[in-house]
Motif scaffolding. Sequence first.
Motif, PDB file in Angstrom:
ATOM      1  N   MET A 186      37.359  45.791  29.941  1.00  0.00           N
ATOM      2  CA  MET A 186      38.688  45.159  29.893  1.00  0.00           C
ATOM      3  C   MET A 186      39.703  46.081  29.234  1.00  0.00           C
ATOM      4  O   MET A 186      40.836  45.699  29.046  1.00  0.00           O
ATOM      5  CB  MET A 186      38.644  43.870  29.053  1.00  0.00           C
ATOM      6  CG  MET A 186      37.800  42.770  29.604  1.00  0.00           C
ATOM      7  SD  MET A 186      38.635  41.946  30.953  1.00  0.00           S
ATOM      8  CE  MET A 186      37.210  41.699  31.994  1.00  0.00           C
TER       9      MET A 186
ATOM     10  N   ASP B 153      46.438  41.447  42.042  1.00  0.00           N
ATOM     11  CA  ASP B 153      45.288  41.154  41.186  1.00  0.00           C
ATOM     12  C   ASP B 153      45.765  40.603  39.840  1.00  0.00           C
ATOM     13  O   ASP B 153      46.259  41.343  38.981  1.00  0.00           O
ATOM     14  CB  ASP B 153      44.474  42.435  40.973  1.00  0.00           C
ATOM     15  CG  ASP B 153      43.211  42.174  40.160  1.00  0.00           C
ATOM     16  OD1 ASP B 153      43.252  41.289  39.269  1.00  0.00           O
ATOM     17  OD2 ASP B 153      42.211  42.859  40.411  1.00  0.00           O
ATOM     18  N   MET B 154      45.612  39.287  39.663  1.00  0.00           N
ATOM     19  CA  MET B 154      46.137  38.659  38.458  1.00  0.00           C
ATOM     20  C   MET B 154      45.478  39.203  37.201  1.00  0.00           C
ATOM     21  O   MET B 154      46.134  39.477  36.192  1.00  0.00           O
ATOM     22  CB  MET B 154      45.954  37.142  38.523  1.00  0.00           C
ATOM     23  CG  MET B 154      46.429  36.445  37.268  1.00  0.00           C
ATOM     24  SD  MET B 154      46.049  34.675  37.270  1.00  0.00           S
ATOM     25  CE  MET B 154      47.519  34.019  38.037  1.00  0.00           C
ATOM     26  N   GLY B 155      44.166  39.392  37.258  1.00  0.00           N
ATOM     27  CA  GLY B 155      43.460  39.896  36.080  1.00  0.00           C
ATOM     28  C   GLY B 155      44.046  41.221  35.638  1.00  0.00           C
ATOM     29  O   GLY B 155      44.410  41.403  34.472  1.00  0.00           O
ATOM     30  N   LYS B 156      44.201  42.129  36.586  1.00  0.00           N
ATOM     31  CA  LYS B 156      44.759  43.443  36.243  1.00  0.00           C
ATOM     32  C   LYS B 156      46.196  43.293  35.754  1.00  0.00           C
ATOM     33  O   LYS B 156      46.603  43.925  34.779  1.00  0.00           O
ATOM     34  CB  LYS B 156      44.723  44.362  37.458  1.00  0.00           C
ATOM     35  CG  LYS B 156      43.362  44.997  37.707  1.00  0.00           C
ATOM     36  CD  LYS B 156      43.450  45.993  38.847  1.00  0.00           C
ATOM     37  CE  LYS B 156      42.170  46.793  38.990  1.00  0.00           C
ATOM     38  NZ  LYS B 156      42.119  47.498  40.295  1.00  0.00           N
TER      39      LYS B 156
ATOM     40  N   MET C 261      47.498  40.869  34.164  1.00  0.00           N
ATOM     41  CA  MET C 261      47.501  40.393  32.782  1.00  0.00           C
ATOM     42  C   MET C 261      47.264  41.564  31.834  1.00  0.00           C
ATOM     43  O   MET C 261      47.928  41.706  30.815  1.00  0.00           O
ATOM     44  CB  MET C 261      46.448  39.298  32.594  1.00  0.00           C
ATOM     45  CG  MET C 261      46.811  38.011  33.318  1.00  0.00           C
ATOM     46  SD  MET C 261      45.803  36.583  32.828  1.00  0.00           S
ATOM     47  CE  MET C 261      44.223  37.022  33.511  1.00  0.00           C
ATOM     48  N   LEU C 262      46.325  42.433  32.214  1.00  0.00           N
ATOM     49  CA  LEU C 262      46.061  43.586  31.347  1.00  0.00           C
ATOM     50  C   LEU C 262      47.273  44.523  31.304  1.00  0.00           C
ATOM     51  O   LEU C 262      47.614  45.070  30.255  1.00  0.00           O
ATOM     52  CB  LEU C 262      44.827  44.335  31.834  1.00  0.00           C
ATOM     53  CG  LEU C 262      43.503  43.566  31.718  1.00  0.00           C
ATOM     54  CD1 LEU C 262      42.339  44.417  32.182  1.00  0.00           C
ATOM     55  CD2 LEU C 262      43.274  43.093  30.281  1.00  0.00           C
TER      56      LEU C 262
END
Lengths: 617, 617, 342, 342
Positions: free
Chosen positions: D252, D274-277, D279-280
């Motif tokens: 992460m 890509d929501m996860g990316k 967010m990062l």
Amino acid sequence: MSSVTEKKEDVIILFAGDSGDGMQLTGSLFTSTSALHGNDISTFPNFPAEIRAPQGTVAGVSGFKLRFASMDIFTPGDEVEVLVAMNAAALKANLDQLKVGGTIIANTDGFDKKNLRLAKYDEEANPLLDSSLDKYRVIEMDVTKMTRQALVDSGLGTKEIDRCKNMYVLGFLYWMYNRSLDSTQTFIQEKFAKKPEIRDANLKVLKAGYYFGDTNETFTTRYDVKSANLPAGRYRSIMGNQATALGLIVAAKKAGLDLFYGSYPITPASDILHELARHKNYGVKTFQAEDEIAAICASIGASYGGSLGVTASSGPGIALKGEAIGLAVMLEIPLLVINVQRGGPSTGLPTKTEQSDLMQAIHGRNGEAPVVVLAPHSPSDCFDTAIEAARISLEHMVPVMYLSDGFIANGSEPWRFPKAEEIEAIKPRFADAEKDLDDGVYYPYRRDEDLVRAWAVPGMKDLQHRVGGLEKDFETGNVSYDPENHECMVKVRRAKVEKIADHIPLQSIEQGEERGDLLILGWGSTYGAIRTAVRDLIAEGHQVSHAHVRYLSPFPKNLAEVMSNFRQVLIPEINDGQLVNLINAEFDQRAIPMNKIKGLPFTAREIGERAKEMLVK
Amino acid sequence: MSSVTEKKEDVIILFAGDSGDGMQLTGSLFTSTSALHGNDISTFPNFPAEIRAPQGTVAGVSGFKLRFASMDIFTPGDEVEVLVAMNAAALKANLDQLKVGGTIIANTDGFDKKNLRLAKYDEEANPLLDSSLDKYRVIEMDVTKMTRQALVDSGLGTKEIDRCKNMYVLGFLYWMYNRSLDSTQTFIQEKFAKKPEIRDANLKVLKAGYYFGDTNETFTTRYDVKSANLPAGRYRSIMGNQATALGLIVAAKKAGLDLFYGSYPITPASDILHELARHKNYGVKTFQAEDEIAAICASIGASYGGSLGVTASSGPGIALKGEAIGLAVMLEIPLLVINVQRGGPSTGLPTKTEQSDLMQAIHGRNGEAPVVVLAPHSPSDCFDTAIEAARISLEHMVPVMYLSDGFIANGSEPWRFPKAEEIEAIKPRFADAEKDLDDGVYYPYRRDEDLVRAWAVPGMKDLQHRVGGLEKDFETGNVSYDPENHECMVKVRRAKVEKIADHIPLQSIEQGEERGDLLILGWGSTYGAIRTAVRDLIAEGHQVSHAHVRYLSPFPKNLAEVMSNFRQVLIPEINDGQLVNLINAEFDQRAIPMNKIKGLPFTAREIGERAKEMLVK
Amino acid sequence: MSTTVDTQQLTAKDLATDQDVRWCPGCGDYSILKQMQSTLAEAGIKKEDTVFVSGIGCSSRFPYYMDTYGIHSIHGRATAIASGLKATRPELSVWVITGDGDALSIGGNHLIHSLRRNFDVNILLFNNEIYGLTKGQYSPTSPKGQVTKSTPMGSLDHPFNPLALAMGADATFIARSMDRDPKHMRAVLQAADGHKGTSLIEVYQNCNVFNDGAFEIFTDKGTKAQHTLFLEEGQPLIFGAENEFGIRLNGMKPEVVNVADVSAEDLWIHDSKDMGKAMLLTRMFDDPRKENGLPRPFGIFYQEDRYRYEEVLQEQIDHAVEVKGEGDLDKLIQGTSVWEVV
Amino acid sequence: MSTTVDTQQLTAKDLATDQDVRWCPGCGDYSILKQMQSTLAEAGIKKEDTVFVSGIGCSSRFPYYMDTYGIHSIHGRATAIASGLKATRPELSVWVITGDGDALSIGGNHLIHSLRRNFDVNILLFNNEIYGLTKGQYSPTSPKGQVTKSTPMGSLDHPFNPLALAMGADATFIARSMDRDPKHMRAVLQAADGHKGTSLIEVYQNCNVFNDGAFEIFTDKGTKAQHTLFLEEGQPLIFGAENEFGIRLNGMKPEVVNVADVSAEDLWIHDSKDMGKAMLLTRMFDDPRKENGLPRPFGIFYQEDRYRYEEVLQEQIDHAVEVKGEGDLDKLIQGTSVWEVV
Ligand SMILES: Cc1ncc(C[n+]2csc(CCOP(=O)(O)OP(=O)(O)O)c2C)c(N)n1
Ligand SMILES: Cc1ncc(C[n+]2csc(CCOP(=O)(O)OP(=O)(O)O)c2C)c(N)n1
Ligand code: SF4
Ligand code: SF4
Ligand SMILES: [Mg+2]
Ligand SMILES: [Mg+2]
């Protein structure tokens, strides 16, 4: 077996029980039946503040007062004739309203030890057994038992069975007052169409209650309340919030606009949102915002876009809208702000009625920010007043405050409704590049003879302009810090509101002579009580008249003159004295306040007595 | 060479230039010097609404009016004697204030083509060249050139060099009015301690300006304004917002409490936050909240916790606080709400002064929610009034509204400040388990003879209790929906506020006799103008008096009586008539409004003339 | 009203008031109240040093039932009031009780700002996905399409994911529990109480009158095991009646695996200090109606130790006193330049 | 005021009004105004179908300078006003202009709610990390410790991470740009205009009077390359004067690598879906003052296609008409049970 039938002119029934007992529904069903029967009616629901206060306690009692008569009536009335008490708490909470000799229909099952204790009756005391009810006629019936018996082989569980109890009582009352079961039966059939067993159970119990009266030995008198001689026409029964909602829809259509209703739920205003949301096929856009500020701002955005923007709340929510109302005053766009008043201050008494937000409506903003203020005076009057409020707002480019209250909002009465075509069209003053461009330049704040600017909405070619909350130049609308211009604009915004007095009816006398000893001047929901009191006072030969102010800002031009024809002026209000304050600030003649701040409407008797005190003087 | 020195009693200088020219600083430095010299002073800064309006334009002109005299003065005065014009726009914007024969000190460099165009002078017209200024005495100096010359070898860049221009003008004026450079020099040394080259540059230019006067042939007259015969004592000069901040700190200490100030920035109130944040060593906790609602709610939380909770804003922000003020009314806890008023409605005229939020202060909430309302009448009076407001709030458990305005907030005057020990202690009525527990039970809403409940704060053992915005029982404070109790509580909350009239001074006459032809009744920042006007009217032999209302709710008990001794009552207000509205609503005697809604204070002359019109009648 | 009791060994009962609890029979609020009372009794708090602050809503009646200090304030403002209280009285234990409407609709701004400021306050968000007190309008957490009084044709709003929003606001303690799991709730309440900083606890609470069964799938014996995932620090993410399922991270995407098929270290190990993982956990938010979606996590998603606002506020004051000395009123009043008139 | 022009081939000039622009000389707002005018001119918008809605603040003066329709409303409420406007006039192009105080302080609640509702509105957030119009108090984006008029000893608040907050509120389009990079800003404005749904664009804007140089490290030639990361769809995350550095995801955790040392596929490839990316990415927010922190990303962080509120609102109405027929006023007025009195 035969039973005597006695004629009656005017009956008041109070259905009281635990919030779980469905008394509100029972009451409204009896209401529509009586309405269809042609009686004049007036109702007053009175629920506890909690969703469900503790079962069996006085705090948990929910009541529905229904008055139906063969003559004109204007209030739910004072003294109750029949009190339906589903449990001990219901009796305790309402006995003081029952007139001596009145009837109590008591559900014995609701008077067991547990219920007596919850109702806080002293140890061992049971009003049904001791002599405390001797002044009344008590009809006991074990509704629970009889309902269960009626449904033994219905296949339903006790919980569901007991939910039918109220139908038993209703059926019995229908018998007692010679009513037809038809409309209630239709209602049940529609409501439970998808649940046949529930439907049949309710129908069965309803009849059971009816037959109980028919067959049971003990009661041999029935009553008959003939239809009232209301003016000929087609009627429906309507509640205040419902009438407000309908008025808004009609107003928008009559103006050829879409209706946008931005609101945040709050008692007792939420039902307007609920009602409007049911009529999307009329092009109504309802928007449940994140808070009251967003609600009014969204409505301002909609108005700016050319819709009829409306927002509604109750006192605490209106307090939050003050700044945005000021913006609308500055923008000079249409906006309707509805306040269904409740008991204050702060969270106060959310489910009780009060008229204590009038000063807030007039003064509750920073700076000199005049708005128009109107108040409906009865459930059906909400329809006309809502249309009138929209008309003024749209035709005069000004925010309008509409002050209803909990009593009007939840009360109902028969309404001789108009034909749509009879309602006058509303004519917003839209801008038009053709005539409004002054060699190529548009001046958004130029005004007509009523000081009203034209309404230029996005999409209109060549009329692009910017508006805002800063002071603006009289002509161009551009930001202006010029001292003279500011004073001019402050005066113009006020003059625009005052000029509306040229477009509203003069103040009329509702009842009584043009001059006399006493004028009872009211506004809003005190109408019915004043009207009844004045009718009786006149009948007793007093020189009393009734005038009711719908237009609270600006006042009708002749208001001072109307008052001046009376030796004294009494202003009854459900607050600590607000209209009286406005009147005394503006006119030389001093009016006398009469105030009740109990979360309850005035009774005609209270007003009548106060009036007599003043008349002897 | 020698130069004539002429005595003067009263001088008004207006420093005007581009917002970049540092006129505010120049003005305040001259102010403190004159104050130290012992003159009576009164100032009025007047900035543009934009942070930096376009350079060189009239909109961008920033002005600082300073009046200093050897006699008592109460306003920045009407006619300007010396106008410092750093550029053409500054001259254009302010010429109308200059009295005939007055002096113009013009920075020729600010009258080049570009500046003349920006100031919108007609083609080729240059007031310094044409005859348009013949009525005045014009002193031209090329400040820019001379400043640059003075600093040729300072090693600074032109940008930094030009920033010293205002010191040149200041130095020259010090010469012209025989002032010592000391305090300004000290100021410069402290301010630029870390930047020696800037420090030296400023000092050098300051002296250059002074010597210019000394050595230059052209001006041979200097003026001397002797120290005023102010009452003996120790003085400082103070601005309104500053005085308010100091008053709050002192009040908290005098009550033995911590001060919590929850606020959201807004013009013209922000400076109170800025000032308080500088005094953390007095235990002051300032909290810049996310919005005005959070600010007041945080302050309510602090008050509930036993601190002196204060929140401040200006009109639009106060509008947002209405609901929370209602909560404080219901809780009956101390809370001070400061409104530094500005031009309204809506965003209005943020940098201009107005008194148009009085009605909002009194009525701007839902329900019957009475609060106490006080208004300071001058910069230094903010100190006393802030303490008084805190005292009432803490000793009577009631929210207090404090209505200052932009004119007071940014104005300054000499202040004969008190010794801390002379200021009376404030005594909050804290609860005490010892005496307040009634066999083990605590009744948080029991009241003393002033109807004030005790203040039980978290941490006090055995006094745990719950408060809230719902109506509460008269004794227990528990939620109560009882009709009688509600009416009783509404009356009690109002009576509590009215009883405060027993604890405040009776209304006094500021100036003039107890009875006469005309009473000029003022509130807030109109004090100085009325005071001056009345002094002159009396001198002219008129029977005029001045009374100034600090307590707007409740009114002093004798206010009606004080008014009744005058044939007429005139109420001048910087609004469309608000106090006059309250007075006319409450008393039979009718007062006459005098209104100015231009974002500017009254001049003494305006009031004097209006008064004379009334007196001839 | 309050009655004196000896606070030595508090029991849950001692924390109850003389007021009738006025929630509907069967309301999930009862259980939350009970767990709070027993947790605080166990923790051995001092009643007089504890304050419950609430807004408006059914849930917000809570303070009336706790024999501590309490404010039943106005709608949406509880967190703001708590901020002022905690800023001035750092030694008090302050609890905020709020609902999904109170906290996320009208109170949304105060919530996110108090989360970033990180006062040491515990916020209990009773999420019943409905406006209870006003008799059943949809709320910012109601699933799209919900039919309510105000949305007869179904709600249109895309709902908030409350814990994702809290992460976005830099909250330092984020957890989820449910009314129907008293043991779990007590554990979470304890942890929140222990956390120094703002704790946000979302509690799934059943409104059996206006939104009955909204969380049934997570609370009902039959479906609970399949649809809930209980987070345990340092433990792998596993669920199912026999804990037969686990969660594995495939890049950024969590996926369900059979524990049997994978080695322990392949499974996602819960680390409440890992913000990235916490963000993904909050996004395990599939509509339960959806076929084989991911289970809904319960427990402590994230915790971080960040300075408390009230502490640094006090530090500044102490520092100012250190540098300038205790404020002297006469110095303050006279300022820097004084002159004498004689 | 407005003056007629032929809207055939608009130029930036045509979009200017006759009002003097009243920002301080050197203010970053000028450049943003310029880019907006040229972008819209290029896009060939219709002036009369475009509306700019703003709150209060220096930035919020923007509408006065665009010859379209415009509302300079009240502090913090622009998004709410835009919601009502867009709900009723879906065909209009609606732009919200707001500041870090206007949008994130007083307007925070309306912002997060409009993001979740996803009206097709473009929100331009001028972030100068200060309250400009009120002459320099710290804002919710000011770094902790900032000395301002209201915080002489330094601000105490942990600031918002605006884009992280927006992700938490389920925004469907999130981007960042800066006043000093006209080309980049025009590109972002175009993309936002093209996105169907609410676009949030954070623009780093220099307030040269009260917070000069707040973003210098990202805008200054000398430091820009080191500290900024320009996101390009489908491209690896690389930065540096010669693009010598790249970002790699370690679990992460993003980490900086020398492009030379790694193979292309090891680098983080930007995927704005890509929501996860995403967010990062929003969490690549290191304090620039910090030694070798991560670079600050600029460009489009995230975009998602989700239904627009105004569309489903209209659909419900059309559906209602379909089912019940056009509303008939007489039917409405008379309701269901009528009786006749003769
Ligand atoms: C300013 C204001 N607006 C609206 C209301 C009406 N109101 C009271 S509670 C509530 C929402 C309740 O929902 P929630 O916060 O979820 O609490 P619940 O009742 O579901 O526990 C609303 C809209 C109010 N009391 N005050
Ligand atoms: C209700 C209300 N509160 C406060 C203000 C004062 N005010 C105006 S703009 C502003 C903040 C400006 O900051 P920002 O939004 O960042 O805009 P900027 O000036 O920096 O562009 C404040 C506090 C106001 N006008 N109205
Ligand atoms: S309405 Fe719902 S939330 Fe409110 S008390 Fe009843 S069950 Fe509980
Ligand atoms: S104060 Fe700052 S943000 Fe405002 S106009 Fe001036 S430079 Fe721009
Ligand atoms: Mg809820
Ligand atoms: Mg800013």
